[in-house]
Motif scaffolding. Structure first.
Motif, PDB file in Angstrom:
ATOM      1  N   GLY A 144       0.830  -1.211   0.000  1.00  0.00           N
ATOM      2  CA  GLY A 144       0.000   0.000   0.000  1.00  0.00           C
ATOM      3  C   GLY A 144       0.859   1.253   0.000  1.00  0.00           C
ATOM      4  N   VAL A 145       0.199   2.401  -0.064  1.00  0.00           N
ATOM      5  CA  VAL A 145       0.909   3.673   0.006  1.00  0.00           C
ATOM      6  C   VAL A 145       1.439   3.843   1.422  1.00  0.00           C
ATOM      7  CG1 VAL A 145       0.629   6.176  -0.091  1.00  0.00           C
ATOM      8  CG2 VAL A 145      -0.528   4.729  -1.759  1.00  0.00           C
ATOM      9  N   MET A 146       2.736   4.101   1.543  1.00  0.00           N
ATOM     10  CA  MET A 146       3.335   4.243   2.867  1.00  0.00           C
ATOM     11  C   MET A 146       2.959   5.576   3.466  1.00  0.00           C
ATOM     12  SD  MET A 146       5.094   3.025   5.301  1.00  0.00           S
ATOM     13  CE  MET A 146       6.637   2.250   5.683  1.00  0.00           C
ATOM     14  N   ARG A 147       2.424   5.545   4.673  1.00  0.00           N
ATOM     15  CA  ARG A 147       2.067   6.799   5.333  1.00  0.00           C
ATOM     16  C   ARG A 147       3.252   7.320   6.117  1.00  0.00           C
ATOM     17  NH1 ARG A 147      -3.721   6.490   7.866  1.00  0.00           N
ATOM     18  NH2 ARG A 147      -2.734   8.279   8.836  1.00  0.00           N
ATOM     19  N   LEU A 148       3.314   8.631   6.152  1.00  0.00           N
ATOM     20  CA  LEU A 148       4.435   9.296   6.790  1.00  0.00           C
ATOM     21  C   LEU A 148       4.636   8.855   8.240  1.00  0.00           C
ATOM     22  CD1 LEU A 148       6.486  11.325   6.129  1.00  0.00           C
ATOM     23  CD2 LEU A 148       4.934  13.129   6.753  1.00  0.00           C
ATOM     24  N   GLU A 149       3.550   8.826   8.982  1.00  0.00           N
ATOM     25  CA  GLU A 149       3.635   8.449  10.396  1.00  0.00           C
ATOM     26  C   GLU A 149       4.203   7.044  10.554  1.00  0.00           C
ATOM     27  OE1 GLU A 149      -0.462   9.516  11.350  1.00  0.00           O
ATOM     28  OE2 GLU A 149       0.248   9.765  13.421  1.00  0.00           O
ATOM     29  N   ALA A 150       3.729   6.149   9.682  1.00  0.00           N
ATOM     30  CA  ALA A 150       4.170   4.757   9.760  1.00  0.00           C
ATOM     31  C   ALA A 150       5.661   4.668   9.456  1.00  0.00           C
ATOM     32  CB  ALA A 150       3.371   3.910   8.783  1.00  0.00           C
ATOM     33  N   LEU A 151       6.096   5.454   8.501  1.00  0.00           N
ATOM     34  CA  LEU A 151       7.502   5.422   8.118  1.00  0.00           C
ATOM     35  C   LEU A 151       8.393   5.938   9.251  1.00  0.00           C
ATOM     36  CD1 LEU A 151       9.650   5.014   5.842  1.00  0.00           C
ATOM     37  CD2 LEU A 151       9.391   7.437   5.382  1.00  0.00           C
ATOM     38  N   THR A 152       8.030   7.077   9.826  1.00  0.00           N
ATOM     39  CA  THR A 152       8.875   7.617  10.907  1.00  0.00           C
ATOM     40  C   THR A 152       8.872   6.656  12.094  1.00  0.00           C
ATOM     41  OG1 THR A 152       7.012   9.116  11.265  1.00  0.00           O
ATOM     42  CG2 THR A 152       9.040  10.112  10.576  1.00  0.00           C
ATOM     43  N   LYS A 153       7.734   6.028  12.334  1.00  0.00           N
ATOM     44  CA  LYS A 153       7.655   5.066  13.436  1.00  0.00           C
ATOM     45  C   LYS A 153       8.604   3.890  13.161  1.00  0.00           C
ATOM     46  CE  LYS A 153       4.146   2.791  16.219  1.00  0.00           C
ATOM     47  NZ  LYS A 153       3.592   1.551  15.692  1.00  0.00           N
ATOM     48  N   GLU A 154       8.589   3.405  11.950  1.00  0.00           N
ATOM     49  CA  GLU A 154       9.431   2.260  11.603  1.00  0.00           C
ATOM     50  C   GLU A 154      10.915   2.585  11.785  1.00  0.00           C
ATOM     51  OE1 GLU A 154       8.318   0.410   7.886  1.00  0.00           O
ATOM     52  OE2 GLU A 154      10.329  -0.409   7.626  1.00  0.00           O
ATOM     53  N   ILE A 155      11.312   3.760  11.305  1.00  0.00           N
ATOM     54  CA  ILE A 155      12.729   4.125  11.430  1.00  0.00           C
ATOM     55  C   ILE A 155      13.095   4.305  12.899  1.00  0.00           C
ATOM     56  CG2 ILE A 155      14.509   5.760  10.720  1.00  0.00           C
ATOM     57  CD1 ILE A 155      12.726   6.596   8.443  1.00  0.00           C
ATOM     58  N   THR A 156      12.230   4.989  13.650  1.00  0.00           N
ATOM     59  CA  THR A 156      12.538   5.249  15.054  1.00  0.00           C
ATOM     60  C   THR A 156      12.676   3.941  15.833  1.00  0.00           C
ATOM     61  OG1 THR A 156      11.230   7.253  14.823  1.00  0.00           O
ATOM     62  CG2 THR A 156      11.874   6.656  17.042  1.00  0.00           C
ATOM     63  N   GLU A 157      11.798   2.996  15.573  1.00  0.00           N
ATOM     64  CA  GLU A 157      11.879   1.713  16.284  1.00  0.00           C
ATOM     65  C   GLU A 157      13.149   0.945  15.911  1.00  0.00           C
ATOM     66  OE1 GLU A 157       8.133  -0.129  15.460  1.00  0.00           O
ATOM     67  OE2 GLU A 157       7.106   1.103  16.972  1.00  0.00           O
ATOM     68  N   PHE A 158      13.487   1.009  14.640  1.00  0.00           N
ATOM     69  CA  PHE A 158      14.698   0.345  14.158  1.00  0.00           C
ATOM     70  C   PHE A 158      15.928   0.906  14.879  1.00  0.00           C
ATOM     71  CE2 PHE A 158      18.174  -0.038  11.056  1.00  0.00           C
ATOM     72  CZ  PHE A 158      18.074  -1.368  10.656  1.00  0.00           C
ATOM     73  N   VAL A 159      15.985   2.233  14.959  1.00  0.00           N
ATOM     74  CA  VAL A 159      17.128   2.889  15.590  1.00  0.00           C
ATOM     75  C   VAL A 159      17.129   2.623  17.098  1.00  0.00           C
ATOM     76  CG1 VAL A 159      18.144   5.125  16.107  1.00  0.00           C
ATOM     77  CG2 VAL A 159      17.308   4.674  13.820  1.00  0.00           C
ATOM     78  N   ALA A 160      15.950   2.637  17.704  1.00  0.00           N
ATOM     79  CA  ALA A 160      15.848   2.424  19.154  1.00  0.00           C
ATOM     80  C   ALA A 160      16.427   1.056  19.513  1.00  0.00           C
ATOM     81  CB  ALA A 160      14.396   2.529  19.606  1.00  0.00           C
ATOM     82  N   LYS A 161      16.134   0.056  18.706  1.00  0.00           N
ATOM     83  CA  LYS A 161      16.637  -1.292  18.970  1.00  0.00           C
ATOM     84  C   LYS A 161      18.168  -1.298  18.931  1.00  0.00           C
ATOM     85  CE  LYS A 161      13.863  -4.616  17.091  1.00  0.00           C
ATOM     86  NZ  LYS A 161      13.588  -5.245  15.795  1.00  0.00           N
TER      87      LYS A 161
END
Ligand code: ARG
Length: 585
Positions: free
Chosen positions: A397-414
């Motif tokens: 689907g079309v990637m939503r901005l919020e979902a994208l920032t959440k994904e990156i932030t979680e990746f970095v947090a780990k």
């Protein structure tokens, strides 16, 4: 402050003149052979033709003229006629000293500051923000900050899509679900309710439902078109409901953009142009520019010099609501009236370039915009996935901005949780800062017009040409400075005693060159290349130098002053790019 390259150009030009040659041959550039020298001048090669002399002969006399100068530690004439220049450590140190003590590190403000509007962001109210809006927000924000750095008055205008068919779709859908609301009663008098009849999450469901319905249900589609038309013509109930949609959506948009550290000065939208449309259309007809053609009102904007066809700009179709070009033109009327800008920059998807070409031509022909006002379209490319196609969610689907920032932030947090450097309660904030750097630098380090591939692993790596690497360099410097036993602000630069130290000084001395180039070309990618080089030099210096255990206090203070300056310049640059560094990572 004058650029260092200009200072030495002046000096070399004088040397040419003293030796009896035209001073214009004295132009100096940064060396393209840094292994041989730091700066070079190729003027003797060009002068040779005019003076009918061997280039080497000219280079040698000029070199002799410069030999006495305190500013160079070495001046060499090299076959077939180059002048190779190496700065004296003392000259470089005093230049940097002055830089460190000057406002903006000596970068001069624009001598003719302008009023500039940047049209960026461009979200569509009640529709979710997607990746396409992300690029506009990131690039526009950085250019805004760069323009301001040079003393311009910059107005960032979000230019919301708040007046189109999506509004009619929502109104029609709300009417079907809640027909008894006062917005739909012709007999309603007095005020409308204060509270919105939906929340943002309901609104986010209403729009796609309505949009899908309109595709299969002709009657519903007609209703939505009708509602759009009536809204644009002042229907009181629809206007009141529209205001509720705006209130709920704008609150949500503000939250989203704040998360991205993107800040607008004007929250205007297409709807704000509506009051100017009627009189503008009249003016365009009176001037004989707008003409009826096949039931539509159009302006011919083709020019004899066009190499490909530029079709007429359509302002009004036989039936229906305001068109995109009409709104953008009326917005120009409004901007001219409210801000009298010297320049308007549009940061929009490059696929919209023809639209803006048409709009700009109508604006110029009709005098909506003064001849001296600059209209500039900065079209950016697409952010693609690893498959080279526009970026999608895993589900396609079309990637939503919020979902994208959440994904990156979680990746970095780990990642940072594994390193165990950041305390537990700081992980979220730190991850957010690193994620912003990854996302923004990943975008801005490319030329805006180019497409690029979003690669989470690569963008968030702590090594390589990435945002996190730049942050890591700053964090590392902060850590050394915090361990220094003296007063950092009292530390004084000393002339470089090693090549690593000198290399760091050289790249620092070029800050002005790069930031001015980024400004001239509205090109944040120039600043990215600069800080990547600067961070590299700072890291090398740090690796090769025992800073904190240096026994000579003067030398140690010099090291500290140098990395402190590097930190300040790096921080300034990332501020201009739109992100900031944590304390630890
Ligand atoms: N809302 C538009 C979109 O989502 C972008 C607006 C760009 N700015 C403008 N002045 N047309 O595509």
């Amino acid at each position: 402050m004058e650029k260092l390259v200009d200072l030495i150009s002046t000096q070399v030009a004088q040397a040419f003149a003293q030796a009896g040659f035209d001073a214009n041959y004295g132009r100096v550039t940064v060396s393209n052979r840094p292994d041989l020298c730091e700066y070079q001048c190729n003027g003797a090669l060009a002068a040779a033709k005019q003076y009918k002399k061997a280039p080497m002969e000219i280079a040698e006399v000029v070199a002799t003229q410069l030999a006495e100068s305190q500013n160079f530690s070495r001046v060499e004439a090299i076959r077939p006629g180059f002048l190779n220049l190496t700065l004296s450590p003392l000259f470089l140190q005093s230049y940097l000293q002055q830089m460190a003590q000057s406002a903006h590190f000596g970068v001069p403000a624009d001598t003719q500051p302008k009023t500039i509007i940047i049209d960026y962001g461009g979200p569509n109210v009640a529709k979710p923000l997607h990746i396409g809006h992300l690029r506009s927000a990131i690039i526009g924000e950085s250019i805004k900050r760069i323009y301001r750095y040079f003393g311009n008055t910059v107005i960032g205008d979000i230019h919301m899509g708040d007046w189109g068919l999506q509004m009619g779709l929502i109104i029609a859908e709300v009417q079907e679900r809640m027909p008894d609301l006062p917005y739909f009663a012709d007999t309603h008098t007095g005020a409308y309710p204060d509270a919105a009849p939906f929340t943002i999450s309901q609104l986010e469901e209403i729009y796609p439902t309505a949009s899908a319905k309109a595709k299969v249900d002709e009657t519903f589609a007609q209703k939505a078109h009708n509602a759009t038309y009536q809204l644009q013509n002042g229907h009181p109930g629809y206007t009141a409901l529209w205001k509720q949609i705006m209130n709920v959506s704008v609150a949500d948009l503000k939250k989203n953009y704040a998360n991205l550290d993107v800040e607008f000065d004007a929250w205007l939208g297409e709807s704000d142009a509506q009051p100017y449309i009627a009189s503008m259309l009249q003016m365009l007809q009176e001037k004989g520019l707008a003409k009826q053609s096949e039931g539509a009102l159009v302006v011919d904007v083709s020019e004899p010099s066009d190499t490909k066809e530029v079709p007429p700009c359509i302002l009004v179709k036989s039936v229906g609501a305001a068109l995109y070009a009409t709104t953008d033109l009326a917005t120009l009327v409004q901007r001219e009236k409210d801000f009298h800008p010297d320049k308007i920059l549009y940061v929009v998807d490059k696929r919209k370039s023809l639209h803006f070409e048409q709009v700009f031509r109508v604006a110029r022909k009709s005098g909506i915009i003064r001849p001296e006002t600059r209209l500039q379209f900065l079209g950016f490319g697409t952010m693609n996935g690893k498959d080279g196609k526009p970026f999608k969610t895993r589900e396609g689907g079309v990637m939503r901005l919020e979902a994208l920032t959440k994904e990156i932030t979680e990746f970095v947090a780990k990642k940072i949780a594994e390193n165990q450097i950041v305390s537990q309660d700081c992980i979220d904030d730190t991850a957010r800062l690193i994620a912003m750097a990854a996302l923004k630098y990943g975008d801005l380090s490319n030329q805006a017009t180019k497409d690029y591939i979003f690669d989470l692993d690569r963008f968030s790596a702590f090594e390589g040409n990435t945002g996190p690497y730049i942050l890591y360099t700053i964090v590392r410097i902060k850590s050394i400075l915090s361990k220094y036993d003296g007063d950092v602000s009292a530390a004084r630069l000393v002339p470089a005693s090693s090549q690593y130290e000198k290399d760091l000084m050289l790249i620092l001395s070029r800050f002005s060159d790069f930031v001015q180039l980024a400004y001239r070309d509205s090109a944040p990618n120039v600043l990215c290349s600069y800080i990547y080089e600067l961070a590299g030099a700072a890291n090398k210096f740090y690796h090769e130098t025992k800073i904190l255990s240096e026994p000579d206090p003067e030398k140690k203070s010099g090291y500290i002053a140098l990395i402190h300056l590097a930190k300040l310049v790096l921080e300034t640059c990332i501020q201009l790019l739109g992100f900031s560094a944590p304390e630890k990572m």
